[in-house]
Design a protein around this motif. Structure first.
Motif, PDB file in Angstrom:
ATOM      1  N   ILE A 148       5.245   6.434  30.374  1.00  0.00           N
ATOM      2  CA  ILE A 148       6.084   7.294  29.551  1.00  0.00           C
ATOM      3  C   ILE A 148       5.402   8.645  29.377  1.00  0.00           C
ATOM      4  CG2 ILE A 148       7.075   7.604  27.251  1.00  0.00           C
ATOM      5  CD1 ILE A 148       7.348   4.566  27.107  1.00  0.00           C
ATOM      6  N   ALA A 149       6.119   9.740  29.707  1.00  0.00           N
ATOM      7  CA  ALA A 149       5.550  11.081  29.619  1.00  0.00           C
ATOM      8  C   ALA A 149       5.931  11.785  28.330  1.00  0.00           C
ATOM      9  CB  ALA A 149       6.003  11.922  30.816  1.00  0.00           C
ATOM     10  N   GLU A 150       6.990  11.336  27.690  1.00  0.00           N
ATOM     11  CA  GLU A 150       7.418  11.955  26.448  1.00  0.00           C
ATOM     12  C   GLU A 150       8.098  10.920  25.562  1.00  0.00           C
ATOM     13  OE1 GLU A 150       9.942  15.101  27.819  1.00  0.00           O
ATOM     14  OE2 GLU A 150      11.653  13.784  28.148  1.00  0.00           O
ATOM     15  N   VAL A 151       8.052  11.172  24.269  1.00  0.00           N
ATOM     16  CA  VAL A 151       8.674  10.278  23.292  1.00  0.00           C
ATOM     17  C   VAL A 151       9.409  11.132  22.272  1.00  0.00           C
ATOM     18  CG1 VAL A 151       6.950   8.458  23.538  1.00  0.00           C
ATOM     19  CG2 VAL A 151       6.610  10.244  21.845  1.00  0.00           C
ATOM     20  N   GLU A 152      10.293  10.504  21.536  1.00  0.00           N
ATOM     21  CA  GLU A 152      11.028  11.207  20.486  1.00  0.00           C
ATOM     22  C   GLU A 152      10.361  10.963  19.133  1.00  0.00           C
ATOM     23  OE1 GLU A 152      15.276  10.871  18.133  1.00  0.00           O
ATOM     24  OE2 GLU A 152      15.196  10.308  20.247  1.00  0.00           O
ATOM     25  N   LEU A 153      10.108  12.032  18.409  1.00  0.00           N
ATOM     26  CA  LEU A 153       9.602  11.916  17.042  1.00  0.00           C
ATOM     27  C   LEU A 153      10.764  11.490  16.152  1.00  0.00           C
ATOM     28  CD1 LEU A 153       7.427  12.291  14.890  1.00  0.00           C
ATOM     29  CD2 LEU A 153       8.015  14.723  14.809  1.00  0.00           C
ATOM     30  N   SER A 154      10.679  10.278  15.644  1.00  0.00           N
ATOM     31  CA  SER A 154      11.803   9.711  14.903  1.00  0.00           C
ATOM     32  C   SER A 154      11.750  10.036  13.413  1.00  0.00           C
ATOM     33  CB  SER A 154      11.838   8.192  15.085  1.00  0.00           C
ATOM     34  OG  SER A 154      12.907   7.623  14.367  1.00  0.00           O
ATOM     35  N   GLN A 155      10.553   9.872  12.796  1.00  0.00           N
ATOM     36  CA  GLN A 155      10.471  10.053  11.348  1.00  0.00           C
ATOM     37  C   GLN A 155       9.027  10.315  10.931  1.00  0.00           C
ATOM     38  OE1 GLN A 155      11.536   6.575   9.075  1.00  0.00           O
ATOM     39  NE2 GLN A 155      11.998   7.739   7.245  1.00  0.00           N
ATOM     40  N   TRP A 156       8.869  11.257   9.991  1.00  0.00           N
ATOM     41  CA  TRP A 156       7.571  11.465   9.356  1.00  0.00           C
ATOM     42  C   TRP A 156       7.460  10.594   8.119  1.00  0.00           C
ATOM     43  CZ3 TRP A 156       3.676  13.555  11.674  1.00  0.00           C
ATOM     44  CH2 TRP A 156       3.843  14.592  12.611  1.00  0.00           C
ATOM     45  N   HIS A 157       6.291  10.044   7.883  1.00  0.00           N
ATOM     46  CA  HIS A 157       6.023   9.320   6.645  1.00  0.00           C
ATOM     47  C   HIS A 157       5.122  10.120   5.716  1.00  0.00           C
ATOM     48  CE1 HIS A 157       7.997   5.691   7.996  1.00  0.00           C
ATOM     49  NE2 HIS A 157       7.309   5.707   9.115  1.00  0.00           N
ATOM     50  N   VAL A 158       4.745  11.321   6.152  1.00  0.00           N
ATOM     51  CA  VAL A 158       3.909  12.195   5.331  1.00  0.00           C
ATOM     52  C   VAL A 158       4.462  13.607   5.421  1.00  0.00           C
ATOM     53  CG1 VAL A 158       1.817  10.805   5.631  1.00  0.00           C
ATOM     54  CG2 VAL A 158       2.318  12.636   7.266  1.00  0.00           C
ATOM     55  N   LYS A 159       3.972  14.494   4.547  1.00  0.00           N
ATOM     56  CA  LYS A 159       4.341  15.907   4.602  1.00  0.00           C
ATOM     57  C   LYS A 159       3.087  16.739   4.374  1.00  0.00           C
ATOM     58  CE  LYS A 159       5.757  16.051  -0.300  1.00  0.00           C
ATOM     59  NZ  LYS A 159       5.414  14.656  -0.575  1.00  0.00           N
ATOM     60  N   VAL A 160       3.196  18.037   4.643  1.00  0.00           N
ATOM     61  CA  VAL A 160       2.060  18.930   4.455  1.00  0.00           C
ATOM     62  C   VAL A 160       1.607  18.874   2.998  1.00  0.00           C
ATOM     63  CG1 VAL A 160       1.307  21.336   4.484  1.00  0.00           C
ATOM     64  CG2 VAL A 160       2.745  20.456   6.338  1.00  0.00           C
ATOM     65  N   GLY A 161       0.288  18.714   2.812  1.00  0.00           N
ATOM     66  CA  GLY A 161      -0.285  18.616   1.476  1.00  0.00           C
ATOM     67  C   GLY A 161      -0.595  17.205   1.040  1.00  0.00           C
ATOM     68  N   ASP A 162      -0.036  16.192   1.748  1.00  0.00           N
ATOM     69  CA  ASP A 162      -0.295  14.793   1.382  1.00  0.00           C
ATOM     70  C   ASP A 162      -1.730  14.396   1.732  1.00  0.00           C
ATOM     71  OD1 ASP A 162       2.244  14.490   0.492  1.00  0.00           O
ATOM     72  OD2 ASP A 162       2.933  13.159   2.095  1.00  0.00           O
ATOM     73  N   LEU A 163      -2.322  13.572   0.879  1.00  0.00           N
ATOM     74  CA  LEU A 163      -3.593  12.929   1.193  1.00  0.00           C
ATOM     75  C   LEU A 163      -3.304  11.631   1.926  1.00  0.00           C
ATOM     76  CD1 LEU A 163      -5.556  13.415  -2.151  1.00  0.00           C
ATOM     77  CD2 LEU A 163      -5.766  14.750  -0.047  1.00  0.00           C
ATOM     78  N   VAL A 164      -4.018  11.412   3.026  1.00  0.00           N
ATOM     79  CA  VAL A 164      -3.798  10.199   3.813  1.00  0.00           C
ATOM     80  C   VAL A 164      -5.117   9.457   3.954  1.00  0.00           C
ATOM     81  CG1 VAL A 164      -1.870  11.201   5.076  1.00  0.00           C
ATOM     82  CG2 VAL A 164      -4.169  11.392   6.013  1.00  0.00           C
ATOM     83  N   VAL A 165      -5.003   8.160   4.225  1.00  0.00           N
ATOM     84  CA  VAL A 165      -6.183   7.325   4.429  1.00  0.00           C
ATOM     85  C   VAL A 165      -6.121   6.706   5.816  1.00  0.00           C
ATOM     86  CG1 VAL A 165      -6.429   6.817   1.979  1.00  0.00           C
ATOM     87  CG2 VAL A 165      -5.052   5.299   3.414  1.00  0.00           C
ATOM     88  N   GLU A 166      -7.244   6.221   6.264  1.00  0.00           N
ATOM     89  CA  GLU A 166      -7.310   5.604   7.587  1.00  0.00           C
ATOM     90  C   GLU A 166      -6.337   4.443   7.693  1.00  0.00           C
ATOM     91  OE1 GLU A 166     -10.650   3.642  10.612  1.00  0.00           O
ATOM     92  OE2 GLU A 166     -11.225   4.441   8.640  1.00  0.00           O
ATOM     93  N   ASP A 167      -5.647   4.383   8.824  1.00  0.00           N
ATOM     94  CA  ASP A 167      -4.666   3.335   9.165  1.00  0.00           C
ATOM     95  C   ASP A 167      -3.336   3.514   8.451  1.00  0.00           C
ATOM     96  OD1 ASP A 167      -6.375   2.075  10.967  1.00  0.00           O
ATOM     97  OD2 ASP A 167      -7.255   0.810   9.410  1.00  0.00           O
ATOM     98  N   GLN A 168      -3.174   4.548   7.626  1.00  0.00           N
ATOM     99  CA  GLN A 168      -1.870   4.816   7.020  1.00  0.00           C
ATOM    100  C   GLN A 168      -0.920   5.313   8.104  1.00  0.00           C
ATOM    101  OE1 GLN A 168      -1.896   7.338   3.538  1.00  0.00           O
ATOM    102  NE2 GLN A 168       0.202   8.032   3.888  1.00  0.00           N
ATOM    103  N   VAL A 169       0.316   4.829   8.096  1.00  0.00           N
ATOM    104  CA  VAL A 169       1.297   5.247   9.101  1.00  0.00           C
ATOM    105  C   VAL A 169       1.710   6.690   8.833  1.00  0.00           C
ATOM    106  CG1 VAL A 169       3.589   4.838  10.061  1.00  0.00           C
ATOM    107  CG2 VAL A 169       2.128   2.898   9.471  1.00  0.00           C
ATOM    108  N   LEU A 170       1.564   7.523   9.844  1.00  0.00           N
ATOM    109  CA  LEU A 170       1.910   8.937   9.727  1.00  0.00           C
ATOM    110  C   LEU A 170       3.331   9.227  10.182  1.00  0.00           C
ATOM    111  CD1 LEU A 170      -1.366  10.428  11.254  1.00  0.00           C
ATOM    112  CD2 LEU A 170      -0.827  10.166   8.824  1.00  0.00           C
TER     113      LEU A 170
END
Length: 422
Positions: free
Chosen positions: A15-37
């Motif tokens: 597969i050379a390209e994929v569709e970005l379906s949904q974000w689970h974060v936004k700019v400014g969010d704090l994220v942790v390791e293994d959190q789905v982005l």
């Protein structure tokens, strides 16, 4: 501080390209390791993209619905420590689905892990801004609408705060629904509109359905079946073995009937490459079982149905259906079918016209079981009746063969002992 750039991973299968379906974060969010982005959509499955680091989101590389090349910048995260991310190749293909691909990147002077943010207080109610759109699947949104619940007031306990059906039930249990949902006035005029972007799984389904109806010469055939005897056998087996082997639905009997009927009609267990003009008939019977999920219709595959017992088929159908509904089905589990079985269960209606799952040439559709008066040997009796509404590719399958195939399935189900005669 440093910047950790995560690139779109190589999900495999060329597969050379994929569709970005949904974000689970936004700019400014704090994220942790293994959190789905984010969720990305391939031709076959939805894949979660997890974070390999702790930090703060500072930039998103695309918008939902955008098709992104493998190796392009997906997201940038600010992390503790000095130095910026080196350019790195996309990760190797993921071999063991349904585990989400591990995004590997390298950083100069690798920073120490940022402390994990403290978990939010879990509760059924949360206040959001009026214009904030909470994360929830279409099925959950419809469920909330039916219950009169404003999603922005419901705390989500799923990944990245996604609202689940269980969260709606918890919200109702706290007695918040009546207070938060405005009473609807009888016969009130409505002029509101909602535009829904067709992206992700819904776009893939739309493309596949359109492609199937444009390329294949569909024709459908409907046959009525007396399922009284098979239902009596199913009830007997469940009573005798249900506690030890599991309960049987009608589906494993239908899978068995397909397997036996295909012995005499191998042209139905085939794939048609219309570009190469080649029909491939297969000895293995890999039955696709159409399954409705929160993200749309999926078709997990019961592989080598010809070698499975009733209970083995039942267990595999249940396992695959749960994986599909929970978004955990792997790409391998969603591909490779040779013939498809589709059922709407109790909502099956009287007749349907299922769309082929290309490149297959046959799909068998199951309608609901109803009790009707029937004439048997001159006597009016109540029987359990069900229609099979099936579709075929007329470029490959002749109408007479299709009718004989479905009638063979009918004979097997009406005389269930013949399902097990070798």
């Amino acid at each position: 501080m440093g910047t950790h750039v995560i690139k779109m991973p190589d999900i495999g299968e060329g597969i050379a390209e994929v569709e970005l379906s949904q974000w689970h974060v936004k700019v400014g969010d704090l994220v942790v390791e293994d959190q789905v982005l984010a969720d990305v959509m391939t031709d076959k499955a939805m894949v979660d993209i997890p974070s390999p680091v702790h930090g703060k989101v500072i930039a998103l590389g695309g918008q939902p619905g955008e098709v992104m090349a493998v190796g392009s910048v997906l997201i940038s995260i600010e992390v503790e420590g000095a130095g910026n991310l080196k350019e790195s190749a996309a990760p190797a293909p993921v071999k063991e689905a349904p585990v989400a691909p591990k995004v590997e990147t390298t950083v100069e002077n690798k920073p120490a892990a940022a402390p994990r943010p403290a978990p939010a207080c879990q509760g059924p109610v949360v206040a959001r801004e009026a214009d904030e759109r909470p994360l929830a699947s279409p099925a959950v949104r419809k469920h909330a609408l039916d219950l009169g619940i404003q999603l922005r007031l419901v705390r989500g306990t799923g990944p990245a705060g996604r609202i689940l059906h269980e969260d709606l039930e918890a919200y109702l249990a706290q007695g918040q629904a009546d207070a938060s949902a405005p009473a609807a006035a009888a016969y009130t005029q409505r002029n509101d509109e909602e535009q829904i972007q067709v992206i992700g799984m819904r776009r893939k389904i739309a493309q596949r359905m359109q492609d199937a109806t444009q390329r294949a010469a569909h024709f459908s055939y409907v046959e009525e079946i007396d399922v009284t005897a098979i239902e009596e056998l199913r009830a007997h087996l469940n009573e005798k073995h249900g506690a030890s082997r599991g309960k049987l639905t009608l589906l494993p009997f239908l899978v068995r009937a397909l397997v036996v009927a295909l012995r005499d009609f191998p042209q139905m267990n085939a794939r048609y490459d219309d570009e190469a003009q080649i029909i491939t008939r297969l000895g293995a019977v890999h039955v696709g079982v159409a399954t409705q999920s929160d993200v749309g219709l999926m078709v997990p595959v019961v592989r080598h149905a010809e070698a499975r017992s009733l209970w083995d088929s039942a267990a595999e159908i249940s396992r695959l259906a749960n994986a599909a509904r929970n978004g955990k089905a792997s790409r391998d589990e969603l591909s490779g079918s040779t013939i498809t079985l589709t059922s709407l269960g109790a909502l099956g209606g009287i007749v349907s016209t299922p769309v082929l799952n290309l490149p297959e040439v046959a799909i068998v559709g199951v309608n609901k079981i109803v009790e009707r008066p029937m004439v048997v040997k001159g006597q009016v009796v109540i029987r359990k009746m069900m229609n099979l509404s099936s579709s075929f590719d007329h470029r490959v399958v002749d109408g007479m063969d299709a009718a004989l195939f479905i009638q063979a399935i009918r004979g097997l189900l009406e005389q269930p002992a013949t399902l097990f005669v070798e």
